[in-house]
Design an enzyme around this catalytic site. Structure first.
Site, PDB file in Angstrom:
ATOM      1  N   SER A  77      29.856  22.497  35.869  1.00 45.11           N
ATOM      2  CA  SER A  77      29.248  21.903  37.065  1.00 45.11           C
ATOM      3  C   SER A  77      28.708  20.532  36.707  1.00 45.11           C
ATOM      4  CB  SER A  77      28.091  22.790  37.555  1.00 45.11           C
ATOM      5  OG  SER A  77      27.289  22.083  38.474  1.00 45.11           O
TER       6      SER A  77
ATOM      7  N   TYR B 283      20.235  27.148  35.520  1.00 49.73           N
ATOM      8  CA  TYR B 283      21.681  27.076  35.819  1.00 49.73           C
ATOM      9  C   TYR B 283      22.262  25.825  35.160  1.00 49.73           C
ATOM     10  CZ  TYR B 283      25.922  26.292  38.672  1.00 49.73           C
ATOM     11  OH  TYR B 283      27.212  26.055  39.095  1.00 49.73           O
ATOM     12  N   ALA B 284      21.575  24.695  35.355  1.00 49.68           N
ATOM     13  CA  ALA B 284      22.049  23.428  34.780  1.00 49.68           C
ATOM     14  C   ALA B 284      22.107  23.523  33.254  1.00 49.68           C
ATOM     15  CB  ALA B 284      21.131  22.290  35.216  1.00 49.68           C
TER      16      ALA B 284
ATOM     17  N   ASN C 188      36.025  31.097  35.054  1.00 53.50           N
ATOM     18  CA  ASN C 188      35.454  30.541  36.282  1.00 53.50           C
ATOM     19  C   ASN C 188      34.250  31.335  36.793  1.00 53.50           C
ATOM     20  OD1 ASN C 188      35.594  29.232  39.144  1.00 53.50           O
ATOM     21  ND2 ASN C 188      35.904  31.416  39.511  1.00 53.50           N
TER      22      ASN C 188
ATOM     23  N   SER D 221      22.632  26.241  31.534  1.00 55.13           N
ATOM     24  CA  SER D 221      23.796  27.065  31.145  1.00 55.13           C
ATOM     25  C   SER D 221      25.075  26.234  31.195  1.00 55.13           C
ATOM     26  CB  SER D 221      23.920  28.305  32.038  1.00 55.13           C
ATOM     27  OG  SER D 221      24.369  27.984  33.347  1.00 55.13           O
ATOM     28  N   LYS D 222      25.178  25.335  32.182  1.00 51.37           N
ATOM     29  CA  LYS D 222      26.394  24.524  32.310  1.00 51.37           C
ATOM     30  C   LYS D 222      26.424  23.406  31.261  1.00 51.37           C
ATOM     31  CE  LYS D 222      28.278  26.704  35.868  1.00 51.37           C
ATOM     32  NZ  LYS D 222      29.523  27.475  35.741  1.00 51.37           N
TER      33      LYS D 222
ATOM     34  N   VAL E 238      32.111  40.255  33.598  1.00 52.11           N
ATOM     35  CA  VAL E 238      32.410  39.494  32.376  1.00 52.11           C
ATOM     36  C   VAL E 238      31.251  39.491  31.379  1.00 52.11           C
ATOM     37  CG1 VAL E 238      34.180  37.961  33.353  1.00 52.11           C
ATOM     38  CG2 VAL E 238      31.761  37.287  33.485  1.00 52.11           C
TER      39      VAL E 238
HETATM   40  N1  LIG Z   1      30.380  25.984  44.798  1.00 54.79           N
HETATM   41  C1  LIG Z   1      29.868  24.954  44.164  1.00 54.79           C
HETATM   42  O1  LIG Z   1      29.281  24.069  44.801  1.00 54.79           O
HETATM   43  C2  LIG Z   1      30.027  24.834  42.663  1.00 54.79           C
HETATM   44  C3  LIG Z   1      29.706  23.609  42.066  1.00 54.79           C
HETATM   45  C4  LIG Z   1      29.845  23.470  40.691  1.00 54.79           C
HETATM   46  C5  LIG Z   1      30.295  24.526  39.930  1.00 54.79           C
HETATM   47  N2  LIG Z   1      30.594  25.715  40.513  1.00 54.79           N
HETATM   48  C6  LIG Z   1      31.066  26.797  39.637  1.00 54.79           C
HETATM   49  O2  LIG Z   1      32.279  27.315  40.136  1.00 54.79           O
HETATM   50  C7  LIG Z   1      32.456  28.651  39.681  1.00 54.79           C
HETATM   51  C8  LIG Z   1      32.895  29.510  40.859  1.00 54.79           C
HETATM   52  O3  LIG Z   1      31.866  29.546  41.827  1.00 54.79           O
HETATM   53  P1  LIG Z   1      32.140  29.484  43.407  1.00 54.79           P
HETATM   54  O4  LIG Z   1      31.492  28.277  43.927  1.00 54.79           O
HETATM   55  O5  LIG Z   1      33.569  29.734  43.694  1.00 54.79           O
HETATM   56  O6  LIG Z   1      31.209  30.685  43.876  1.00 54.79           O
HETATM   57  P2  LIG Z   1      31.517  32.126  44.489  1.00 54.79           P
HETATM   58  O7  LIG Z   1      32.372  32.009  45.691  1.00 54.79           O
HETATM   59  O8  LIG Z   1      30.178  32.764  44.607  1.00 54.79           O
HETATM   60  O9  LIG Z   1      32.368  32.835  43.356  1.00 54.79           O
HETATM   61  C9  LIG Z   1      31.825  33.284  42.164  1.00 54.79           C
HETATM   62  C10 LIG Z   1      32.835  34.217  41.530  1.00 54.79           C
HETATM   63  O10 LIG Z   1      32.317  34.647  40.267  1.00 54.79           O
HETATM   64  C11 LIG Z   1      32.424  36.071  40.210  1.00 54.79           C
HETATM   65  N3  LIG Z   1      31.394  36.618  39.330  1.00 54.79           N
HETATM   66  C12 LIG Z   1      30.066  36.359  39.333  1.00 54.79           C
HETATM   67  N4  LIG Z   1      29.457  37.067  38.365  1.00 54.79           N
HETATM   68  C13 LIG Z   1      30.432  37.794  37.745  1.00 54.79           C
HETATM   69  C14 LIG Z   1      30.433  38.712  36.684  1.00 54.79           C
HETATM   70  N5  LIG Z   1      29.290  39.044  36.044  1.00 54.79           N
HETATM   71  N6  LIG Z   1      31.604  39.257  36.300  1.00 54.79           N
HETATM   72  C15 LIG Z   1      32.766  38.940  36.931  1.00 54.79           C
HETATM   73  N7  LIG Z   1      32.827  38.067  37.955  1.00 54.79           N
HETATM   74  C16 LIG Z   1      31.670  37.501  38.357  1.00 54.79           C
HETATM   75  C17 LIG Z   1      32.293  36.527  41.655  1.00 54.79           C
HETATM   76  O11 LIG Z   1      32.941  37.771  41.829  1.00 54.79           O
HETATM   77  P3  LIG Z   1      32.255  39.183  42.118  1.00 54.79           P
HETATM   78  O12 LIG Z   1      31.107  38.955  43.022  1.00 54.79           O
HETATM   79  O13 LIG Z   1      33.396  39.970  42.690  1.00 54.79           O
HETATM   80  O14 LIG Z   1      31.870  39.674  40.774  1.00 54.79           O
HETATM   81  C18 LIG Z   1      33.086  35.450  42.372  1.00 54.79           C
HETATM   82  O15 LIG Z   1      34.470  35.755  42.349  1.00 54.79           O
HETATM   83  C19 LIG Z   1      31.117  29.068  39.057  1.00 54.79           C
HETATM   84  O16 LIG Z   1      31.214  29.025  37.661  1.00 54.79           O
HETATM   85  C20 LIG Z   1      30.157  28.014  39.575  1.00 54.79           C
HETATM   86  O17 LIG Z   1      29.070  27.823  38.698  1.00 54.79           O
HETATM   87  C21 LIG Z   1      30.474  25.890  41.866  1.00 54.79           C
END
Ligand SMILES: NC(=O)c1ccc[n+]([C@@H]2O[C@H](COP(=O)([O-])OP(=O)(O)OC[C@H]3O[C@@H](n4cnc5c(N)ncnc54)[C@H](OP(=O)(O)O)[C@@H]3O)[C@@H](O)[C@H]2O)c1
Length: 247
Positions: free
Chosen positions: A141, A155-156, A89, A158-159, A63
């Site tokens: 986040s 990271y914080a 996402n 960016s969010k 992305v």
């Molecule tokens: N887990 C938490 O505790 C938490 C808390 C607050 C917010 N979030 C937010 O939730 C969202 C999803 O994260 P998650 O926790 O589900 O983590 P995750 O399992 O690591 O998933 C991250 C997803 O983003 C994709 N991604 C990363 N960089 C990308 C890029 N440059 N282009 C396209 N796809 C990309 C990854 O796919 P590929 O590797 O296939 O590219 C993966 O599908 C994020 O925005 C994260 O900041 C997570």
């Protein structure tokens, strides 16, 4: 909450929250476009979607790459002819502090994927969303509103930028009938959290409710925000953080 006649893009659908969101949209009958970089994981999630709904269009794309972002939208329009919902996402968590000298590298990576790419995707999707009176849900986040440790400062940041961009986009697009909201999780059991907890740079995650969320809980909230049930909601940044913000 049927999405039967809706075309929905979910970025970062190859794992975690995005994967759970894609499967929920598939169950609700959406015509889905799933985006990520990891081909094998995308294939696996596409099969899970097809098992409960119709087979999604899979777009392997980064992305943060401008050509890839344009291709996500053009392939969606070529296949389905319209766009109703964009779920921004995809995200990364890159560590770095001021004093360890890694803050700038961490800032560049977090900003390019967590914020700049969302701004670009919003700009590319907006003309199509205006036509369908569609909506956008950004995955932010709780850390956009609350600092827990220096390692995740960029990271914080960016969010926090994403939260403000959500409100600004909602304000601009409201007159065109397009809603824009964000969902802000606390800790969710995904690859991102596992990497965070196993890193020697970070600390164990505790929440006031004594639990972390499952990806499907966040997916439920995303679907609600994208649905007509949320027709009065725009510019909202909705916390689902197990109380983390309470300190
Ligand atoms: N887990 C938490 O505790 C938490 C808390 C607050 C917010 N979030 C937010 O939730 C969202 C999803 O994260 P998650 O926790 O589900 O983590 P995750 O399992 O690591 O998933 C991250 C997803 O983003 C994709 N991604 C990363 N960089 C990308 C890029 N440059 N282009 C396209 N796809 C990309 C990854 O796919 P590929 O590797 O296939 O590219 C993966 O599908 C994020 O925005 C994260 O900041 C997570």
């Amino acid at each position: 909450m049927s999405f039967k006649s809706n075309v929905v893009i979910v970025t970062g659908a190859s794992s975690g929250i995005g994967a759970a969101t894609a499967v929920q949209f598939a169950k609700e009958g959406a015509s889905l476009v799933i985006v990520g970089r990891n081909e094998a994981r995308l294939k696996d999630i596409a099969a899970k979607c097809a098992a409960v709904g119709s087979a999604p269009l899979v777009v392997r794309a980064d992305v943060s790459n401008d050509d890839d972002a344009r291709r996500i939208i053009s392939e969606t329009i070529k296949k389905f002819g319209k766009l109703d919902v964009l779920i921004n996402n995809a995200g990364v968590l890159e560590y770095g502090t001021i004093l360890n000298g890694k803050i700038l590298k961490s800032y560049d990576k977090n900003i390019s994927i967590n914020l700049r790419a969302v701004i670009h995707m919003t700009m590319l999707a907006a003309p199509y969303l205006v036509k369908t009176k569609g909506n956008i849900v950004n995955v932010s986040s709780v850390l956009g509103q609350f600092h827990i440790m220096p390692m995740v400062n960029a990271y914080a940041t960016s969010k926090a930028g994403l939260d403000h961009f959500t409100r600004g986009s909602a304000k601009e697009l409201a007159a065109s009938g397009v809603r824009v909201n964000a969902v802000s999780p606390g800790p969710v059991e995904t690859n991102m959290l596992m990497t965070f907890e196993s890193s020697e740079d970070t600390q164990e995650v505790n929440t006031p409710l004594g639990r972390v969320s499952q990806p499907a809980e966040v997916a439920d909230l995303i679907l609600f925000m994208a649905s007509d049930k949320a027709k009065a909601i725009t510019g909202s940044v909705f916390l689902a953080d197990n109380g983390v913000i309470l300190g």
